[in-house]
Enzyme design. Structure first.
Site, PDB file in Angstrom:
ATOM      1  N   CYS A 118       0.839  -1.202   0.000  1.00 46.37           N
ATOM      2  CA  CYS A 118       0.000   0.000   0.000  1.00 46.37           C
ATOM      3  C   CYS A 118       0.875   1.255   0.000  1.00 46.37           C
ATOM      4  CB  CYS A 118      -0.921   0.004   1.217  1.00 46.37           C
ATOM      5  SG  CYS A 118      -0.049   0.228   2.783  1.00 46.37           S
ATOM      6  N   CYS A 150       3.090   1.560   3.067  1.00 46.60           N
ATOM      7  CA  CYS A 150       4.182   0.578   3.065  1.00 46.60           C
ATOM      8  C   CYS A 150       5.338   1.088   2.203  1.00 46.60           C
ATOM      9  CB  CYS A 150       3.703  -0.771   2.551  1.00 46.60           C
ATOM     10  SG  CYS A 150       2.391  -1.501   3.556  1.00 46.60           S
TER      11      CYS A 150
END
Length: 93
Positions: free
Chosen positions: A23, A26
């Site tokens: 994501c 991340c």
């Protein structure tokens, strides 16, 4: 660099992992970790762990997470590069 063997340090203490499925946060955590390492003058590999089963094996329920050695040091948020640098300096010194 280990003078006796000529090998770069690869102990578990020097292992850095970013846990997350890919994501936005991340990816941002990975960027912040690399920036912190660059500021420290450390050339360490940052491993990305995206498999849910491997993430859960660390006991992480919220991503992104940062693992240094075998210790989860961040979970569920993205600290600033400066905060990460402080964490790494304390653990990699």
């Amino acid at each position: 660099m280990n003078i006796e063997t000529g090998l770069t340090k690869t102990s578990s203490q020097a292992r850095i992992k970013v846990l997350g499925t890919g994501c936005k946060n991340c990816k941002l955590l990975e960027t912040h970790v690399k920036l912190a390492l660059e500021r420290m003058g450390k050339n360490l590999e940052v491993e990305k762990v995206t498999e849910i089963s491997q993430i859960l094996a660390y006991g992480v329920m919220k991503t992104p997470a940062l693992v240094v050695g075998d210790e989860v040091v961040v979970s569920g948020f993205v600290p600033s590069p400066r905060q990460i640098q402080e964490m790494l300096e304390a653990r990699l010194a």
